[in-house]
Motif scaffolding. Sequence first.
Motif, mmCIF file in Angstrom:
data_model
loop_
_atom_site.group_PDB
_atom_site.id
_atom_site.type_symbol
_atom_site.label_atom_id
_atom_site.label_comp_id
_atom_site.label_asym_id
_atom_site.label_seq_id
_atom_site.Cartn_x
_atom_site.Cartn_y
_atom_site.Cartn_z
ATOM 1 N N GLN A 79 1.795 14.779 -3.531
ATOM 2 C CA GLN A 79 1.543 13.944 -4.704
ATOM 3 C C GLN A 79 2.806 13.278 -5.240
ATOM 4 O OE1 GLN A 79 -1.648 13.507 -5.529
ATOM 5 N NE2 GLN A 79 -2.077 14.890 -3.816
ATOM 6 N N HIS A 81 5.020 10.516 -5.506
ATOM 7 C CA HIS A 81 4.944 9.099 -5.174
ATOM 8 C C HIS A 81 6.268 8.546 -4.673
ATOM 9 C CE1 HIS A 81 1.190 8.475 -7.931
ATOM 10 N NE2 HIS A 81 0.922 9.143 -6.832
ATOM 11 N N GLN A 107 -1.195 1.798 -0.640
ATOM 12 C CA GLN A 107 -2.518 1.664 -1.274
ATOM 13 C C GLN A 107 -2.942 2.977 -1.920
ATOM 14 O OE1 GLN A 107 -4.642 0.281 2.198
ATOM 15 N NE2 GLN A 107 -4.544 -1.868 1.541
ATOM 16 N N GLY A 108 -2.630 4.091 -1.268
ATOM 17 C CA GLY A 108 -2.955 5.392 -1.840
ATOM 18 C C GLY A 108 -2.212 5.657 -3.128
ATOM 19 N N LEU A 110 -1.153 3.383 -5.202
ATOM 20 C CA LEU A 110 -1.691 2.489 -6.223
ATOM 21 C C LEU A 110 -3.063 2.939 -6.728
ATOM 22 C CD1 LEU A 110 -0.540 -0.957 -4.815
ATOM 23 C CD2 LEU A 110 0.255 0.171 -6.906
ATOM 24 N N ARG A 111 -3.820 3.626 -5.890
ATOM 25 C CA ARG A 111 -5.093 4.162 -6.378
ATOM 26 C C ARG A 111 -4.854 5.207 -7.469
ATOM 27 N NH1 ARG A 111 -6.805 3.524 -0.947
ATOM 28 N NH2 ARG A 111 -6.079 5.625 -0.407
ATOM 29 N N GLU A 112 -3.790 5.976 -7.316
ATOM 30 C CA GLU A 112 -3.474 6.998 -8.308
ATOM 31 C C GLU A 112 -2.644 6.455 -9.462
ATOM 32 O OE1 GLU A 112 -1.637 10.282 -6.366
ATOM 33 O OE2 GLU A 112 -3.312 10.641 -4.997
ATOM 34 N N ASP A 113 -1.856 5.411 -9.186
ATOM 35 C CA ASP A 113 -0.963 4.847 -10.202
ATOM 36 C C ASP A 113 -0.954 3.319 -10.065
ATOM 37 O OD1 ASP A 113 0.983 4.219 -12.022
ATOM 38 O OD2 ASP A 113 2.649 5.136 -10.916
ATOM 39 N N PRO A 114 -1.963 2.640 -10.627
ATOM 40 C CA PRO A 114 -2.082 1.186 -10.461
ATOM 41 C C PRO A 114 -0.901 0.389 -10.996
ATOM 42 C CG PRO A 114 -4.118 2.133 -11.311
ATOM 43 C CD PRO A 114 -3.080 3.200 -11.405
ATOM 44 N N HIS A 120 3.554 -1.762 -5.499
ATOM 45 C CA HIS A 120 3.070 -3.144 -5.401
ATOM 46 C C HIS A 120 4.022 -3.991 -4.556
ATOM 47 C CE1 HIS A 120 -0.521 -3.399 -7.843
ATOM 48 N NE2 HIS A 120 0.049 -2.731 -8.829
ATOM 49 N N HIS A 139 -0.173 -8.899 -4.748
ATOM 50 C CA HIS A 139 0.612 -7.732 -5.154
ATOM 51 C C HIS A 139 1.980 -8.131 -5.707
ATOM 52 C CE1 HIS A 139 -2.153 -4.552 -4.118
ATOM 53 N NE2 HIS A 139 -2.474 -5.228 -3.026
#
Length: 364
Positions: A79, A81, A107-108, A110-114, A120, A139
């Motif tokens: 986890q 990042h 992408q993973g 960003l799913r958890e932390d947009p 990006h 992006h």
Amino acid sequence: MSRSEDPDPGSQLDQFWARAHDLVAAGDYRRAISLLEAALEATPGDVSVKRALADLYLRSDRVDAALVLIEDLTELFPQDHTLLIALGQLYQHLSIKRHADAKAIFQGVLREDPSNFTAHVELAKTCSATFDLQAARKHFLHAIELRPDDADVHLHLGAVYRDLGDMDSAESHFRQAIQLDPYCSEAYRNLMHLRRQNERDELVRAMETLYDGQILSTDQRIDIAFALGKACDDINDTDRAFPYWQEGNRLKRATLDVSVNDIEAFLRHVEATCDGGFFDRSIEGYGNRSPIFVVGMFRSGTSLVHQILASHSDVHGAGEQPYLDEVCMSVDGSRYPDYVKTLDEDRFSALGQSYVDKIRAGMG
């Protein structure tokens, strides 16, 4: 190099750490790496040593060694990042074939932390490298929303707009990059190649001031030299253009670890492989007539022809993209051009379709 958790006072690891820190500060990465490798051998589970050693491997261009450590760390901390993004960046660096892995990682995250700015940016870079220009634009725009004053993002977004054929937006972002960072040499160089210069304007004078100064890095000086050469050539001042080009080429050549003999041998090999007999083969390839190829030597007018064609409403200007390089690299088991005489019509057709698909992906 920093440590996330301090070692126990008086430990042997503490001594390793202090000495390695001094060596890094002095720029002696080789000896610092040797010390940290010894520390890791003594304490294999120390996360901070692994992080620091991976960082030093990267600074020393030992990407494969760094990859082993970072993959190990991401298994321990799935986890984290920062670690995941570092792993994605390594996949970007290693090979075009690992770009899909890099994209999945970003992408993973960003799913958890947009709102993860770095994810990006790195996802946009990966999309750009794989010719998914619309996704790259999206992006990079997200990144600018998060940090509107980041010159590097404006630089990269300008390049994406250029490759999409939107020259006005490209120029706008290159100029914003320069406004935010007056030493952003790549932005100057890109601007000079967007349009033909008609005069020695404010932008050219700014580059001359930078060039005459003493604080540019080698890479910055290369960019500015080539940009000024282009600008002077555009306004027919060839007496000034050639010294700029000469200096840019001299500096660039010093940074390249290449052999002219090796390049000549490779080109002779391509010529011998793709001979008349090769082109006499009755292989049609992919039957799609949409691509228009504009080929020619440097400074021969290819950019002008491209712009004229792209101005038509039914033509999309894809710019200068290394699509063919990636398609050629997708052939496993042999190096170009060794495999070209062994490909059958179906494989040639598949390669042609892959090329066209990449163009269309860039168009959105």
